[in-house]
Design an enzyme around this catalytic site. Sequence first.
Site, mmCIF file in Angstrom:
data_model
loop_
_atom_site.group_PDB
_atom_site.id
_atom_site.type_symbol
_atom_site.label_atom_id
_atom_site.label_comp_id
_atom_site.label_asym_id
_atom_site.label_seq_id
_atom_site.Cartn_x
_atom_site.Cartn_y
_atom_site.Cartn_z
ATOM 1 C CE LYS A 80 -0.949 0.115 4.986
ATOM 2 N NZ LYS A 80 -1.981 0.168 6.013
ATOM 3 C CG ASP A 81 3.843 2.133 2.666
ATOM 4 O OD1 ASP A 81 2.790 2.721 2.969
ATOM 5 O OD2 ASP A 81 4.580 1.565 3.500
ATOM 6 N NE ARG A 128 -8.195 2.691 4.550
ATOM 7 C CZ ARG A 128 -8.176 1.921 5.620
ATOM 8 N NH1 ARG A 128 -9.292 1.406 6.093
ATOM 9 N NH2 ARG A 128 -7.040 1.656 6.246
ATOM 10 N NE ARG A 129 -6.181 1.526 9.373
ATOM 11 C CZ ARG A 129 -4.872 1.376 9.315
ATOM 12 N NH1 ARG A 129 -4.071 2.278 9.870
ATOM 13 N NH2 ARG A 129 -4.339 0.336 8.705
ATOM 14 N NE ARG A 146 3.688 9.072 10.614
ATOM 15 C CZ ARG A 146 4.636 9.656 9.895
ATOM 16 N NH1 ARG A 146 4.475 10.887 9.471
ATOM 17 N NH2 ARG A 146 5.746 9.022 9.600
ATOM 18 N NE ARG A 152 1.360 3.760 13.954
ATOM 19 C CZ ARG A 152 0.982 3.339 12.753
ATOM 20 N NH1 ARG A 152 -0.295 3.319 12.432
ATOM 21 N NH2 ARG A 152 1.863 2.941 11.872
ATOM 22 C CB CYS A 239 -1.961 9.964 1.783
ATOM 23 S SG CYS A 239 -1.013 8.498 2.215
#
Length: 314
Positions: A80-81, A128-129, A146, A152, A239
């Site tokens: 996804k990156d 999105r989340r 971040r 996290r 993003c």
Amino acid sequence: MMTIRVGTRGSRLAVAQTELALGALRKAHPGAKFEILMISTKGDVDKRPLFTMDAKGIFEKEINEAVRKGEVDFAVHSLKDVPSDLSPELVVACVPKRASPNDVLVNDKGRKLKDLAAGSLVGTSSLRRAVQLMKARPDLRVKPIRGNVETRVKKVISGEFDAIVLAEAGLTRIGMKDVIVERFRVDEFVPAPGQGAIAIVCRRDDTKTVEILRSIEDPRSRAEITAERALIEKVEGGCRFPLGAVAISKDDEMTLYASIFSADGSRGIRTKTTGSAKNPETLGIKVADELLSQGAAELAEGWRNAVEEWNKKA
């Protein structure tokens, strides 16, 4: 056999993903020797929320440049990156077997999303989340977070956040799946395109390396991410625009789930389409056209101001 140089980020997750790929390669090519080179990227240095950075490939650009220049033979990334507009000199030569694409809720109290107290502070690195959280529980406070996966998680354990949402695959790959309280269904909480998949990038003209990497390709995983990336390329998600898309294939059939929301969460477009797993690109484009015909482009327009407001919270 000569030593093959592999480029990756230095995070625990990036190294774990690289070791997963190398484990499969060593099994397929017992005589091969690999050397891991860790390369720092813009995303590792710049700690602003991801969606405030107006740049593609912030976690892969420097590594892929090292591949292009021949400083490393191939690179291992979270798929996804990797932006769809790779340098023409490079190719995603291999997509190994994909892990779970689901998002999960993490906290140290064992509370599911419905059980979190009103006003609980929930962290996420993804627009999105964030918008899906706010739609499901408008009474929660959702704030950007971040740092690498373990950082996290520590922010929840220390009480800085009441809960966070992460990708299940990342937690599993670094041996931290015990912190997962709830796995969200992909049709209800649609993941990011490519989530759970690994992309191995090498030079297009390096046929020997391409051949080695293809030996651990998983055709089903490749087909699923092809559908998701065809969709995102047509809709032009990124993003700054929270687009969810996940393809699930079974036998010769593939179902592609997609979702887009307005900046305030009041409007949403959700779609689910089933097609042939043999034509994933066609399916991706078909679903993109459905989203666009239902007003996806208009929803995208409202996001610029929302990103600026969201950035002020960070």
